[in-house]
Design an enzyme around this catalytic site. Structure first.
Site: not given
Length: 1071
Positions: A292, A404, A508, A589, A698, A704, A724, A728
């Protein structure tokens, strides 16, 4: 768990304790602070006036951030037990299902219908935090609860060495049956011929006066009985104790992993934790790592670092990716990015620096009103919970995600401090641009339109102090720009340009926009929204989403935020070492392609000059296909496009193989959907395996897991997945080894993993040191175990041949029973726990050593058969030397020849000496424990023989005083033991010497360097590294080598212009 107790409403406003297992749907319960919820509940009220509560869902989704839940206003006044004396309500809701994030239902109270949403749902296994108590009504119990609906049986994982060991056991079992069958045939033939004309051939078996075992008249029955006797007699070939010994060794190896201070992360006080010991040796055979990105390669500790407001870019800090990108252009003068000299901000989540907007200076900017709206949106549009420190007065925030929290902190640092939230209001300390002073301002919170992965945005509807209705929205650029009004696009082009630059810097981004609502429009929306929320139907979500989309339109663009998720410490160095070890790394990812590519550059998975094969569905061709009315035809066309791109890439791969060029494959989630279909996935895998780097952008959690399964099943190599977060888990469970990072996303990944570490960089030591050691130790241990059992078992077989397959054992029963328990077991356990071919420092200095495990050199069939043959040779030397030297030779001073008891004890002594000394020759790293175990096992044999022989002969039988009266006084016994020991070890010693001198393995070369003290000699180290099994194509070492080759080619071109023009002409022809 179901015996835990919770307060249950018994009627009449009285609550009493009841066990979880006794709860029924419709029961009202009272849950206290820090207690787990006993079932899925609908929140009715809490100790807070606005009926909110804080919930920790770490056991469900791995998130450590507290979630805010809020009861309906109609039930929010039920603060006392007595309030439930006459409480009656009817709840209608969806059927039990596994979806943790959706809930559809309604409550009928006093002839009024109220909609129920996930905001009122308290899930079993969640914990009540920061709230004294709550009241809730049970809606799902037991296996109907959402957590139980999500429960799956953990996968059973076994290492490849264990699976091969099973095959060896089957082979040995076949050998056992074969030699027993052969022996029984020969015994049957000999028994049939025992009596001939009244004469007995084997007179000592008394075939003339015997039971069925030796009866010449029933040779078939005697042979069958002998077969079963032989199975028990030769059963020592099967190392049953091997499984017990391996489990002991693996547990101790796991303890060493857990106690390794080099894998202890002091900041979070978390050591490495091997949650299973089944896969220790598998750590030394990893061929492909699937990782990841967010929280694994990066910190998942978001920092607000840049922003674009009104088309102006703010923020002067330099990101990790920008530093890496500057390194890519170091060969071009003037393009090196200058680093900001200012020290990093000490405020967690805030690494922004720009004097134009800090310290209230934004009021001097030309677009101050836009900046004010931008910062107000950051401070209001969220679900964070403020916590005020009573001593210092400082405000901290509990948010649902790190980014956030970063937004709220950024708003606070730039003058808009969010300090209080109630059921209906959000309160700020705002910087007034007119007075320049901080003022208190409250916004009435009307609606929260929550973020989902499908919506990719969140909005709030508030009423400000002037009575204006505002819709504040933030979300991904892919969904926000299409909702911008025509008159709200003043800064669109510049904002898009800044977003592109931020993505190139590995940041991001989110778009911020707003609009004013009129009363009529909002009242219509509120009515429709409430009615839709009250619906109990399968398409309720779609109806709600349609209504929400009608209000989230015609927005006015304010700008964009950019937060940085930094690389963890040591990630580039770790990836470089793993690449040098020949391990491939794939990144899976959910981030955008641009962000993933730039993180790839930052950690040296990608480099300048590496050709990038990009397979994307974000093309004009694909977008036009998606607009087709016939969806099945559109999907077929998109699949055909992806297939064409894969085939073109495969052709490029063949060309690059001829030119030794490294390729990188980058594919997005939509293309990956088609690439994983049955008729395409083999082509995709063949392409991916041929590339130096693979980045899947994406990617959904399911994708995954599917990619991991594809690599594992089709390549047959060992895969390791590392992540993590809760997303995942599927990948970790699907891989041969799952590594959980105990980071900020909670413990869900750790709980589903096989081994937990705190930082990605610890993977280097876990694999290259512990993985290599464990693989070598377990491999050597199993080979030696089979060797010693074959050496012992075949002496029994040879004696059976000598004794005409009579079934007579060469050894005393207790000798045979204790062989694998006391006299040979402890040294092999010490080998499995302590042996090291090279030190940890050299394991890291020469990472290519790891390839011995990937190629399974130390546990190949060739090596296994070699040890088995060594066991057969040892048993033959021991048996035939003993028989030939002692058969007719006077053994003691009185002229007595040896008997069965003397022969058995002598052979057994030789076997114990030989197998233990063979162990001493095989060990590379002696500790005092190994010395004690090896020589102590031999000494214990003599002590046992002395003590056992002193016991009454009715118990000790053939061992009665055999040592003190027969063996010890006879010099011949000691001489033959010494000679057989030398003769048995000589073949192995000769083979090992020749192999070490002329055909050294990689670890033996490093041992030579260590012994000659040349491990620091760069020239000699470089010679050893030249034996590289796989060319390193990623990592900063490969980047440096590529840079050197580039500089060398430029110098060649400078000295030979004709060759340069010829090469450029060839390239243009290729194009």
């Amino acid at each position: 768990m179901n015996n835990r107790k919770v307060k249950l409403h018994r009627g009449g406003g009285v609550f009493d304790y009841s066990k979880w297992r006794d709860l029924k749907v419709g029961d009202v319960v009272r849950v206290e602070k820090d207690e787990f919820f006993p079932a899925d509940l609908i929140l009715l009220a809490s100790n807070y006036d606005d009926a909110i509560c804080y919930v920790e869902t770490m056991n469900l989704d791995g998130e450590t951030n507290l979630k805010l839940k809020q009861a309906l206003e109609a039930t929010s006044k039920l603060h006392e037990d007595s309030n439930f004396q006459n409480f009656r309500a009817v709840i209608k809701c969806e059927d039990p299902n596994a979806n943790l994030y959706t809930f559809v239902g309604s409550m009928e109270l006093e002839d009024q219908q109220y909609p129920l949403a996930p905001q009122q749902l308290l899930l079993r296994d969640s914990k009540l935090r920061n709230t004294d108590f709550v009241y809730g009504v049970v809606i799902f119990t037991g296996h109907d609860t959402k957590v139980m609906q999500n429960a799956t049986d953990p996968p059973s994982k076994r290492s490849k060495i264990e699976k091969r060991m099973d095959k060896i056991i089957y082979c040995l079992f076949f050998v056992l049956i074969l030699i027993s069958f052969i022996g029984s045939i020969f015994f049957g033939i000999a028994t049939n011929d025992d009596l001939e004309n009244g004469r007995m051939k084997r007179w000592y078996l008394r075939p003339d006066d015997t039971e069925i075992y030796y009866d010449p008249n029933e040779p078939v029955a005697a042979a069958i009985l002998h077969f079963f006797t032989a199975l028990m007699l030769y059963g020592y070939l099967i190392p049953i104790s091997l499984y017990v010994s391996i489990e002991i060794v693996k547990v101790l190896q796991s303890v060493f992993i857990n106690q390794d201070v080099h894998m202890y992360y002091e900041e979070t006080d978390k050591p490495a934790h091997a949650r299973t010991s089944n896969l220790n040796e598998e750590l030394g055979q990893v061929d492909t790592i699937l990782s990841d990105k967010t929280g694994t390669l990066t910190c998942n500790s978001m920092e607000f670092i840049k922003c674009s407001i009104a088309g102006v870019a703010y923020g002067q800090r330099v990101t990790e990716v920008e530093r890496a990108l500057s390194g890519r252009h170091e060969s071009h003068p003037g393009q090196v990015l200058e680093k900001i000299s200012e020290s990093k901000s000490s405020i967690k989540g805030f690494n922004f620096m720009d004097e134009r907007v800090m310290n209230g200076n934004w009021i001097k900017e030309p677009n101050a009103n836009v900046i004010q709206n931008f910062l107000q949106l950051l401070a209001v549009c969220h679900t964070a919970i403020p916590e005020v420190d009573e001593e210092t007065g400082k405000v901290s925030y509990e948010a649902e995600s790190p980014d956030e929290a970063a937004f709220v902190i950024a708003a606070r640092e730039l003058g808009f401090e969010f300090y209080e939230r109630t059921h209906t209001t959000i309160s700020l300390h705002e910087l007034d641009p007119i007075s320049g002073q901080k003022i208190n301002r409250s916004y009435k919170l009307l609606n929260i339109l929550e973020f989902t992965s499908a919506r990719k945005r969140m909005s709030v509807i508030v009423r400000d102090a002037e009575g204006k209705l505002l819709l504040l929205s933030k979300g991904a650029d892919s969904v926000m720009f299409e909702r911008i009004a025509k008159n709200g696009r003043d800064f669109e082009e510049k904002t898009k340009q800044h977003i592109s630059e931020y993505a190139d810097s590995g940041l991001r981004t989110l778009i911020l926009a707003y609009r004013e609502l009129n009363e009529e429009e909002y009242n219509k929306f509120s009515k429709e929204f409430t009615e839709a929320k009250n619906l109990v139907s399968e398409d309720q979500e779609q109806i709600v989403e349609g209504i929400v989309q009608n209000i989230e339109k015609d927005l006015i663009l304010l700008g964009a935020t950019a937060v940085e998720d930094k690389l963890q410490d040591g990630v580039p160095e770790c990836i470089d070492k793993l690449a040098q070890a020949g391990i491939k790394l794939w990144v899976l990812t959910g981030d955008k392609m641009e962000t993933a590519i730039n993180i790839g550059f930052a950690c040296s998975l990608l480099r300048q000059g590496m050709k990038q094969i990009i397979i994307s569905s974000d093309t004009p061709e694909t977008k036009s296909l998606e607009k087709m009315e016939d969806k099945s035809a559109a999907e077929a066309a998109i699949k055909s496009s992806v297939l064409r791109q894969l085939r073109e890439a495969k052709a490029l791969l063949s060309t690059s193989d001829e030119n030794y060029e490294a390729l990188a494959l980058i594919i997005d989630g939509k293309s990956l959907t088609y690439a994983l279909e049955d008729d395409v996935k083999d082509l995709f895998l063949e392409l991916a395996i041929g590339c130096a780097s693979v980045i899947c952008c994406r990617s959904s959690p399911k994708q995954k897991a599917l990619v991991t399964r594809l690599v594992k099943m089709r390549t047959g190599s060992t895969t390791l997945a590392i992540g993590d977060g809760a997303n995942d888990v599927g990948m970790l469970q699907e891989a041969d080894i799952g590594i959980g990072i105990s980071g900020v996303e909670g413990m869900q990944a750790v709980m589903s993993s096989d081994i937990a570490i705190a930082q990605f960089r610890f993977l280097e030591r876990l694999l290259l040191v512990h993985g290599h050691w464990c693989y070598r130790r377990i491999s050597s241990m199993i080979c030696y175990f089979f060797y010693k059992n074959i050496a012992f078992g075949f002496t029994l077989f040879f004696f059976e041949i000598y004794a005409s397959f009579s079934g007579q054992a060469a050894y005393n029963d207790w000798f045979m029973s204790l062989y694998n328990v006391f006299f040979t077991s402890l040294p092999v356990i010490a080998l499995g726990v302590f042996d090291q071919d090279v030190s940890s420092k050299l394991c890291l200095k020469f990472p290519l050593l790891y390839q011995e495990g990937v190629q399974n050199i130390l546990f190949s069939w060739k090596r296994i058969i070699g040890w088995a043959l060594n066991g057969v040779v040892t048993s033959a030397i021991v048996f035939f030397f003993c028989i030939r030297s002692m058969e007719y030779q006077a053994f003691r001073k009185g002229g007595e020849v040896m008997g069965l008891e003397v022969l058995g004890a002598t052979m057994y002594t030789c076997v114990v000496w030989v197998v233990n000394c063979q162990m001493a020759l095989s060990i590379s790293y002696f500790t005092y424990i190994q010395h004690i175990f090896i020589w102590g096992s031999i000494l214990f044999w003599y002590i046992f023989l002395l003590a056992y022989g002193a016991i009454d002969p009715s118990f000790s039988t053939t061992a009665y005083k055999v040592f003190i009266e027969a063996l010890a006084p006879a010099p011949f016994f000691w001489i033959i033991t010494l000679l057989i020991l030398i003769a048995s070890l000589l073949p192995y010693f000769i083979y090992a010497s020749i192999q070490m001198r002329f055909f050294p393995m990689y670890h033996q070369m490093i041992q030579w360097m260590r012994n000659d003290r040349q491990t620091s000699d760069p020239e000699y180290c470089n010679v050893v590294r030249q034996r590289s099994i796989r060319h390193t194509t990623v990592g900063f070492t490969a980047r440096l080598e590529a840079s050197k080759r580039f500089e060398a080619s430029r110098r060649v071109e400078a000295f030979n212009p004709f060759e340069a023009s010829k090469r450029s002409q060839g390239k243009s022809e290729d194009r």
